[in-house]
Design an enzyme around this catalytic site. Sequence first.
Site: not given
Length: 322
Positions: A206, A219
């Site tokens: 992301h 992440c």
Amino acid sequence: MNKLFKILIIGIFTFSTVQCAKETPLIQTASNTQQDLEKQKRDSIREDSIKRAQERIRFFTLVFPKNKKDSVMSAFLKKYPEEERYIILALNRLDNKNRWRADTLVIPEKIENDFLKYSPFPKRLDELEPVNKMVFFSYAIHAFAVYENGNLKKWGPSSLGKKATPTKTGLMFSNWKKEVAISTSNSEWILRWNFNIHNTLGIGWHQYDLPGFHASHSCLRMLEEDAKWMYSWADTWVLTNNGQTEQAKGTPVIIFGESDFKTKPWLKLSDDPAANDISVEEMNDTFVPHLDKILKEQENSEKIRRHAYLSLSKSDNGKRAV
């Protein structure tokens, strides 16, 4: 009778000798063909390395002294227009918001608009040709790469899990996506263009800050432009039974390599423009052991999606007929 017997024996011996003479070259030819293929493969890899070295862009270093950091940054902003600053910061694994963190920047002697020309990843991976879509994240050089049928489509900077919360490595598959997600670690962290790749661990790529080092909670952080592009490009999983059963996986993703969480490998580019290059051999070592599973899941995914498309088409035609 003895004479006839001798003639038969000589005939059989001659026939056997001729047969052996015919069969032996076939074995040698097969062996030579395999050797030729291996040689061609080695030559191709060697040629790729030589070509990449010849095409390498040279870099120089810009240092920001502590007592003159503001003035040097001001000069940097004046010298390079916004488009060129974007490229320079990306090469240093920084976004514009975090440019103030820079104490040293490596800057290309020639600014290229085509970001692929700076790629540390091979432009072509022959062994990956049967795979329609593939994503790699390298822990070592803080970067990702996207391939389509063995051809490098895109690459860019990333920030993976920090030492305290490292990112799981290995093969995974993209599953669900959400344009705007809220971090489970902190509700104030807004994650744009989020694409999950490990549902139970909550790992996904992301958009979020790129500070020039691994800083995430496992992440895969990316620049917004890259995350947005990936959001449209990658495939989601296919679920059935009201979302309870996974019927087909999404795009394969491999996270590989190691980081010491201290050094910034791109700073070596000023001394060696190929310092961050990942070889074809290393990339092959990364994905070839998983190739059978990747192709099996790809085949299943194509079958499931084709069936879903045909079912939807029939349904739409039926509605039009009514």
